[in-house]
Write an enzyme that holds these catalytic residues in place. Structure first.
Site, PDB file in Angstrom:
ATOM      1  N   TYR A 169      15.009  14.093   2.140  1.00 25.02           N
ATOM      2  CA  TYR A 169      13.713  13.189   1.679  1.00 25.02           C
ATOM      3  C   TYR A 169      12.699  13.567   2.959  1.00 25.02           C
ATOM      4  O   TYR A 169      11.612  13.778   2.571  1.00 25.02           O
ATOM      5  CB  TYR A 169      14.090  11.775   1.572  1.00 25.02           C
ATOM      6  CG  TYR A 169      12.979  10.815   1.086  1.00 25.02           C
ATOM      7  CD1 TYR A 169      12.793  10.535  -0.034  1.00 25.02           C
ATOM      8  CD2 TYR A 169      12.177  10.233   2.215  1.00 25.02           C
ATOM      9  CE1 TYR A 169      11.578   9.795  -0.608  1.00 25.02           C
ATOM     10  CE2 TYR A 169      10.952   9.627   1.894  1.00 25.02           C
ATOM     11  CZ  TYR A 169      10.929   9.388   0.266  1.00 25.02           C
ATOM     12  OH  TYR A 169       9.729   8.602   0.016  1.00 25.02           O
ATOM     13  N   GLU A 200       2.040   4.162  -4.042  1.00 30.93           N
ATOM     14  CA  GLU A 200       2.237   5.377  -4.990  1.00 30.93           C
ATOM     15  C   GLU A 200       3.162   4.898  -6.149  1.00 30.93           C
ATOM     16  O   GLU A 200       3.746   3.907  -6.194  1.00 30.93           O
ATOM     17  CB  GLU A 200       3.350   6.493  -3.910  1.00 30.93           C
ATOM     18  CG  GLU A 200       3.420   7.619  -4.671  1.00 30.93           C
ATOM     19  CD  GLU A 200       4.055   8.832  -3.553  1.00 30.93           C
ATOM     20  OE1 GLU A 200       4.345   8.529  -2.469  1.00 30.93           O
ATOM     21  OE2 GLU A 200       4.019   9.983  -4.121  1.00 30.93           O
ATOM     22  N   ASP A 253       5.912   5.418  -7.709  1.00 29.25           N
ATOM     23  CA  ASP A 253       7.108   5.317  -7.819  1.00 29.25           C
ATOM     24  C   ASP A 253       7.410   3.594  -7.359  1.00 29.25           C
ATOM     25  O   ASP A 253       8.519   3.120  -7.661  1.00 29.25           O
ATOM     26  CB  ASP A 253       8.042   6.164  -6.888  1.00 29.25           C
ATOM     27  CG  ASP A 253       7.580   6.603  -5.655  1.00 29.25           C
ATOM     28  OD1 ASP A 253       6.441   6.086  -5.174  1.00 29.25           O
ATOM     29  OD2 ASP A 253       8.329   6.693  -4.763  1.00 29.25           O
ATOM     30  N   HIS A 259      13.855   3.500  -1.281  1.00 27.83           N
ATOM     31  CA  HIS A 259      14.784   4.651  -1.850  1.00 27.83           C
ATOM     32  C   HIS A 259      16.197   4.670  -1.230  1.00 27.83           C
ATOM     33  O   HIS A 259      16.373   4.643   0.061  1.00 27.83           O
ATOM     34  CB  HIS A 259      14.311   6.095  -1.811  1.00 27.83           C
ATOM     35  CG  HIS A 259      12.618   6.229  -2.381  1.00 27.83           C
ATOM     36  ND1 HIS A 259      12.584   6.165  -3.754  1.00 27.83           N
ATOM     37  CD2 HIS A 259      11.626   6.240  -1.926  1.00 27.83           C
ATOM     38  CE1 HIS A 259      11.395   6.316  -3.922  1.00 27.83           C
ATOM     39  NE2 HIS A 259      10.634   6.502  -2.656  1.00 27.83           N
ATOM     40  N   HIS A 310       3.274   0.089  -0.394  1.00 29.11           N
ATOM     41  CA  HIS A 310       2.765   1.347  -0.666  1.00 29.11           C
ATOM     42  C   HIS A 310       2.447   1.588  -1.932  1.00 29.11           C
ATOM     43  O   HIS A 310       3.121   0.864  -2.917  1.00 29.11           O
ATOM     44  CB  HIS A 310       3.791   2.248  -0.253  1.00 29.11           C
ATOM     45  CG  HIS A 310       3.587   3.766  -0.414  1.00 29.11           C
ATOM     46  ND1 HIS A 310       2.323   4.610  -0.296  1.00 29.11           N
ATOM     47  CD2 HIS A 310       4.571   4.718  -0.766  1.00 29.11           C
ATOM     48  CE1 HIS A 310       2.701   5.530  -0.570  1.00 29.11           C
ATOM     49  NE2 HIS A 310       3.949   5.838  -0.901  1.00 29.11           N
ATOM     50  N   ASP A 316       9.178   3.899   2.162  1.00 22.85           N
ATOM     51  CA  ASP A 316       9.589   5.186   2.054  1.00 22.85           C
ATOM     52  C   ASP A 316      10.150   5.709   3.225  1.00 22.85           C
ATOM     53  O   ASP A 316      11.210   6.594   3.389  1.00 22.85           O
ATOM     54  CB  ASP A 316       8.415   6.361   1.774  1.00 22.85           C
ATOM     55  CG  ASP A 316       7.870   6.193   0.352  1.00 22.85           C
ATOM     56  OD1 ASP A 316       8.964   5.891  -0.411  1.00 22.85           O
ATOM     57  OD2 ASP A 316       6.730   6.711   0.207  1.00 22.85           O
ATOM     58  N   HIS A 363       8.436  13.918  -8.420  1.00 24.91           N
ATOM     59  CA  HIS A 363       7.009  14.577  -8.410  1.00 24.91           C
ATOM     60  C   HIS A 363       7.086  16.109  -8.198  1.00 24.91           C
ATOM     61  O   HIS A 363       6.669  16.666  -7.062  1.00 24.91           O
ATOM     62  CB  HIS A 363       6.145  13.661  -7.580  1.00 24.91           C
ATOM     63  CG  HIS A 363       6.245  13.937  -6.086  1.00 24.91           C
ATOM     64  ND1 HIS A 363       6.560  14.793  -5.166  1.00 24.91           N
ATOM     65  CD2 HIS A 363       6.249  12.605  -5.212  1.00 24.91           C
ATOM     66  CE1 HIS A 363       6.833  14.524  -4.227  1.00 24.91           C
ATOM     67  NE2 HIS A 363       6.432  13.345  -3.866  1.00 24.91           N
ATOM     68  N   HIS A 389       3.932   7.926   4.342  1.00 25.19           N
ATOM     69  CA  HIS A 389       3.081   9.207   4.333  1.00 25.19           C
ATOM     70  C   HIS A 389       1.849   9.115   3.581  1.00 25.19           C
ATOM     71  O   HIS A 389       1.263  10.285   3.130  1.00 25.19           O
ATOM     72  CB  HIS A 389       4.218  10.359   3.744  1.00 25.19           C
ATOM     73  CG  HIS A 389       4.296   9.820   2.133  1.00 25.19           C
ATOM     74  ND1 HIS A 389       4.310  10.679   1.054  1.00 25.19           N
ATOM     75  CD2 HIS A 389       4.831   8.894   1.637  1.00 25.19           C
ATOM     76  CE1 HIS A 389       4.485  10.108  -0.185  1.00 25.19           C
ATOM     77  NE2 HIS A 389       4.843   8.740   0.225  1.00 25.19           N
TER      78      HIS A 389
HETATM   79 FE   LIG Z   1       5.553   7.418  -1.327  1.00 25.66          FE
HETATM   80 FE   LIG Z   2       8.419   6.501  -2.628  1.00 23.65          FE
END
Ligand SMILES: [Fe+2]
Ligand SMILES: [Fe+2]
Ligand SMILES: Cc1cc2nc3c(=O)[nH]c(=O)nc-3n(C[C@H](O)[C@H](O)[C@H](O)COP(=O)(O)O)c2cc1C
Length: 371
Positions: free
Chosen positions: A195, A87, A89, A226, A85, A167, A29, A148
């Site tokens: 990260y 998001e 990804d 990740h 989550h 994350d 991103h 986050h």
């Molecule tokens: Fe995230």
């Molecule tokens: Fe992520």
């Protein structure tokens, strides 16, 4: 795509890593990543022969996820999907998965709302501390709001002592190996810092609470969404997060830009000044350094030393971006210093000071002078 890339890795009895790897990706991103990206997802076999999927991957990597799932089972055997989550990804491939099975979906209330908005999907909402039995296995959910995003949670499997941390504790590190013991752990820790600095740092107070909660769990594995899976090095990653979440830095970071080389020439002078008070100093020339690497260094820094020429009465655009990132990502800085040159009226130094004073930092020296 090779067959090995599409084969799931069994990380514990009946638990498979089915996520996607893109070793050639250099962006996440908008910020620069140095060692590719991974989007981890996990498939867990229940005692009833059905499966639970924890998280998905980025939309573009759907095929890799589906083929890894197929290497274990027909996707129609997935009876539950846990979305830690939303998001993109981690949720991008969610619609693709929903085409292949008819699972119950578990998510926090905030995540359920996002899933409805994004995909029109319905989810059962779970709260902090909720326990759900799926396929004879018990899952415990812990909400981690603003680590986050508002929707974040982590999922704990007590029987296996595995935390699916999403994350948190993640890294952009496309290692061929799934475990910390087989990857280069120093690289994994370096990438975890990178990260954290670029994603989690502004929410370190909330992250600190999550880390304290994680420390109360019996853990054999932390499996993030990740990068590498933490096993033997769980104490190392927890120690790193403790330091990063503490809001205390001890290092100095020097960052400069230059149009004709004058400011760059003065960097040594600033470095010598810093060297009187700091042992660990990292230096970045923004003409070729990545801002995300600068932020990684700042995550452990007490002091930032900024060098800029004056460009139309202000700092250069790259230095302005640095100041914007310092404001947005909130590294634990307490002090700053300035160097640089100008041709006539100047202005860079004043604008840098105004910004950093407003953020509550204290100025220690200013070596700016006319060229
Ligand atoms: Fe995230
Ligand atoms: Fe992520
Ligand atoms: C595009 C451009 C805009 C500039 N604007 C200003 C200015 O507004 N005020 C000023 O005092 N100097 C200005 N200068 C002069 C530079 O700040 C000065 O040459 C400085 O020494 C350059 O440092 P550097 O060698 O690190 O690029 C400008 C120079 C350039 C190339």
């Amino acid at each position: 795509m090779s067959n090995t890339m599409c084969k799931a890795a069994e990380i514990a009895d009946g638990i498979y890593a089915v996520g996607a790897t893109d070793a050639n990706e250099t962006r996440f991103h908008g910020y620069h990543v140095n060692r590719g990206v991974t989007y981890n997802a996990y498939l867990i076999k229940g005692n009833n022969g059905k499966f639970t999927l924890v998280d998905t991957v980025r939309k573009e990597q759907s095929e890799q996820l589906v083929s890894k799932i197929r290497s274990v089972t027909d996707p129609k055997n997935i009876e539950a999907v846990i979305i830690n989550h939303t998001e993109p990804d981690h949720s991008g491939a969610f619609p693709e998965i929903m085409k292949l099975c008819d699972p119950a979906v578990y998510a926090t209330a905030a995540a359920a709302k996002f899933l409805k908005n994004m995909f029109g999907a319905d989810a059962s909402t779970v709260k902090n501390g909720d326990q759900v039995s799926i396929g004879g296995r018990t899952y415990v959910f812990a909400a981690t709001p603003m680590v986050h995003w508002p929707d974040n949670m982590v999922t704990y499997l007590p029987s296996e002592k595995i935390l699916f941390s999403n994350d948190a504790f993640g890294q952009h590190y496309a290692s061929k190996e799934v475990f910390d013991t087989l990857s280069d752990v120093n690289v994994a820790l370096e990438e975890a810092t990178h990260y954290f600095a670029n994603i989690v740092m502004p929410y370190r107070a909330q992250a600190a609470k999550a880390v304290q909660a994680v420390k109360t769990l019996k853990l054999d594995m932390i499996a993030p969404s990740h990068g590498t899976i933490w096993t033997e090095h769980i104490p190392d990653i927890l120690k790193l997060y403790d330091a990063l979440c503490s809001g205390q830095g001890s290092d100095a970071t020097l960052v400069y830009d230059s149009m004709w080389g004058g400011t760059a020439q003065r960097a040594d002078e600033a470095l010598a000044e810093l060297g009187k008070r700091y042992q660990s100093i990292k230096s970045f020339d923004l003409r070729n350094a990545h801002m995300s690497d600068v932020m990684a260094a700042l995550s452990a820094s007490k002091h930032v030393c900024i060098g800029s020429p004056t460009y139309n009465s202000r700092p250069t655009p790259r230095i302005s971006t640095l100041l914007a990132e310092i404001e947005a990502l909130a590294p634990p800085l307490k002090e700053y210093s300035i160097f640089g040159t100008f041709g006539w009226g100047g202005g860079a130094s004043k604008k840098i000071s105004e910004k950093l004073d407003a953020l509550g930092l204290e100025k220690t020296f200013d070596l700016t002078r006319i060229s």
